[in-house]
Design a protein around this motif. Structure first.
Motif, PDB file in Angstrom:
ATOM      1  N   THR A 100      -1.348   4.990   2.045  1.00 58.44           N
ATOM      2  CA  THR A 100      -1.284   4.894   0.584  1.00 58.44           C
ATOM      3  C   THR A 100      -2.089   3.681   0.153  1.00 58.44           C
ATOM      4  N   ASN A 122       4.622   1.750   2.069  1.00 58.63           N
ATOM      5  CA  ASN A 122       3.787   1.060   1.085  1.00 58.63           C
ATOM      6  C   ASN A 122       3.806   1.853  -0.219  1.00 58.63           C
ATOM      7  N   VAL A 160      -2.703   1.304  -1.925  1.00 60.96           N
ATOM      8  CA  VAL A 160      -2.202   0.625  -3.123  1.00 60.96           C
ATOM      9  C   VAL A 160      -3.173  -0.446  -3.602  1.00 60.96           C
ATOM     10  N   PRO A 203       3.431   2.694  -3.990  1.00 59.47           N
ATOM     11  CA  PRO A 203       2.636   2.207  -5.130  1.00 59.47           C
ATOM     12  C   PRO A 203       3.480   1.832  -6.343  1.00 59.47           C
ATOM     13  N   ASP A 252      -6.201   0.966  -5.327  1.00 63.26           N
ATOM     14  CA  ASP A 252      -5.853   1.416  -6.680  1.00 63.26           C
ATOM     15  C   ASP A 252      -5.727   0.239  -7.644  1.00 63.26           C
ATOM     16  N   LYS A 279       3.270  -4.917  -4.717  1.00 62.93           N
ATOM     17  CA  LYS A 279       2.076  -5.274  -5.471  1.00 62.93           C
ATOM     18  C   LYS A 279       1.968  -6.789  -5.650  1.00 62.93           C
TER      19      LYS A 279
END
Length: 202
Positions: free
Chosen positions: A78, A42, A80, A44, A83, A50
């Motif tokens: 992670t 995964n 993502v 980023p 974030d 995404k």
């Protein structure tokens, strides 16, 4: 002869809620399950990933008040998606039983909770669903992304069921059943996304 974790695996169907699930005796142990997740990438910096997460991110953020505080449940190693929310101006805590196991995170309440590609891995989905509802403030949103099955014929040929960590398979009617049982508003989106809204009374 078929070998490996899928050999002889059974799939049980609930006629009431349309959930298909794998019996306990066919589940991987914790170490084997985590070993599969450790192979996930995964990144980023992966715009394709995404874009994939935006299937849930976009419709949910369109409904969020400014400065909403949320939780990414099952964030992986992670976070993502968390974030993405933070970069959009929202707070977003994280929890993952393998990679970010902080039980205190599940003792708080949030304006929204998101869970992408997680519920298909749950051995006790009803218990987890109730746990997440307890973490929602009144009028809060719960967004879930998971592939949905539609017919038995297609399910038999569905590659999604061949992942040994995929043990729960949701139908559109499963989410409708959950909404009715828990008094939630439900919006079903294409491409595997549903969003529940908690009632004003919580």
């Amino acid at each position: 002869m078929q070998r490996g974790p899928l050999a002889g695996r059974e799939y049980w169907h609930c006629p009431n809620c349309q959930l298909i699930h794998v019996p306990q005796r066919f589940l991987l142990n914790t170490a084997a399950e985590k070993a599969v997740y450790d192979l996930h990438e995964n990144n980023p910096d992966d715009l394709g990933y995404k874009t994939f997460l935006s299937r849930l991110f976009t419709p949910l953020t369109a409904q969020l008040p400014v400065a909403s505080q949320g939780l990414d449940f099952g964030c992986g190693p992670t976070p993502v998606l968390a974030d993405m929310f933070r970069n959009a101006g929202f707070g977003c805590a994280t929890f993952d039983i393998f990679y970010d196991n902080q039980p205190a995170t599940l003792q708080q309440q949030y304006d929204f909770i998101v869970s992408t590609e997680v519920v298909e891995h749950l051995a006790a989905p009803a218990k987890v669903f109730q746990q997440l509802l307890a973490c929602l403030k009144p009028n809060a949103l719960l967004g879930i992304m998971t592939q949905r099955w539609d017919t038995f014929e297609r399910f038999k040929q569905w590659t999604y069921r061949n992942d040994p960590t995929h043990i729960c398979f949701f139908h559109e009617q499963t989410f409708q059943w959950l909404a009715q049982k828990f008094g939630l508003q439900l919006t079903i989106y294409p491409r595997d996304v549903v969003i529940f809204q908690q009632s004003s009374s919580g």
